[in-house]
Design a protein around this motif. Structure first.
Motif, mmCIF file in Angstrom:
data_model
loop_
_atom_site.group_PDB
_atom_site.id
_atom_site.type_symbol
_atom_site.label_atom_id
_atom_site.label_comp_id
_atom_site.label_asym_id
_atom_site.label_seq_id
_atom_site.Cartn_x
_atom_site.Cartn_y
_atom_site.Cartn_z
ATOM 1 N N TYR A 23 0.857 -1.188 0.000
ATOM 2 C CA TYR A 23 0.000 0.000 0.000
ATOM 3 C C TYR A 23 0.893 1.238 0.000
ATOM 4 N N LYS A 25 -0.771 4.732 0.526
ATOM 5 C CA LYS A 25 -1.424 5.880 1.151
ATOM 6 C C LYS A 25 -2.327 5.435 2.293
ATOM 7 N N GLU A 26 -2.496 6.321 3.257
ATOM 8 C CA GLU A 26 -3.441 6.108 4.358
ATOM 9 C C GLU A 26 -4.261 7.376 4.551
ATOM 10 N N ARG A 248 -6.394 2.342 3.910
ATOM 11 C CA ARG A 248 -5.177 2.537 3.101
ATOM 12 C C ARG A 248 -5.344 1.868 1.750
#
Length: 249
Positions: A23, A25-26, A248
């Motif tokens: 992943y 982005k959060e 995310r």
């Protein structure tokens, strides 16, 4: 110190998520509790971008209420009204922040706790909103030509408002149109404990310390025998805890 931490962080790239993480982005939403507020201090939204399998950068915006440590609620036994003795303004602070996060201990897939260290900072916008009360100007019934009840909403000023005539606290946003902004800055250091069990879900808590300073003292409380500048601060420190959830990708 913050500058040194930021300088050591790797630069962001235009590539997708690090392959080892899966992943890139959060996005999280948090509820803030801190030592300068009541039961709930405020709320925040944070966006995080992974730089590699250890480092990430984030930006966030946080809104909290800051209370004076000497605030004391008192009541009018005749009306049942409750207000804060000497409170002249509410203080709300909006904090746009940016910073870095480094993973110290990585949790196993779908189990355990991940621990990270965080450093961040940015500007602070302090919003002083007048604290209104209902004040009873009614003439005593024993006086000739005594009129009807005369209760007015006014910003609390202990130099002219006597406690015996304060009817109650006015609604929160009574003086919103008279809000005055004040500019400052803040810095924070914290540890983040993530408990999320799934790759695309985030849940956890952040515990840390925040230091904040404004260009002028912010008048929250007033007292007849003490100057506003002496009674009120322009530098604030607090311990905080933020509970958050998010996702995310």
């Amino acid at each position: 110190m913050l500058g040194a931490v930021l300088a050591t962080a790797p630069s962001a790239s235009a590539q997708d998520a690090p392959e080892s993480l899966g992943y890139g982005k959060e996005l999280t939403y948090g509820i803030n509790f801190n030592s300068n507020a009541g039961l709930i201090g405020g709320a925040s939204v944070r966006s995080t971008r992974m730089l590699n399998d250890q480092w990430s950068r984030f930006w966030m915006i946080e809104g909290v209420e800051v209370k004076h440590p000497k605030e004391q609620r008192v009541g009018n036994p005749n009306t049942g009204g409750i207000y804060v003795q000497g409170k002249s303004n509410y203080l709300f602070v909006v904090r746009p922040s940016f910073g870095v996060q480094r993973i110290i201990f990585r949790k196993a897939p779908e189990s355990g706790v991940q621990i990270s260290a965080i450093a961040g900072g940015g500007p602070s916008v302090g919003l002083l909103m007048p604290y209104y009360i209902y004040y009873d100007y009614t003439e005593p019934a024993t006086r000739p030509n005594a009129g009807p009840d005369d209760i007015r909403a006014e910003q609390y000023d202990p130099s002219k408002h006597f406690s015996s005539r304060i009817y109650d606290r006015a609604p929160l946003f009574q003086g919103v149109s008279e809000t005055k902004p004040n500019i400052g800055a803040h810095a924070r250091g914290a540890f983040n404990f993530e408990y999320g069990r799934y790759r695309d879900a985030v849940a956890g808590l952040e515990a840390g310390v925040l230091v904040e300073a404004f260009t002028n003292p912010l008048t929250v409380l007033r007292d007849q025998g003490i100057s506003d500048a002496k009674l009120n601060d322009q530098v604030f420190t607090s311990v905080y805890l933020t509970l958050y959830i998010g996702h995310r990708n």
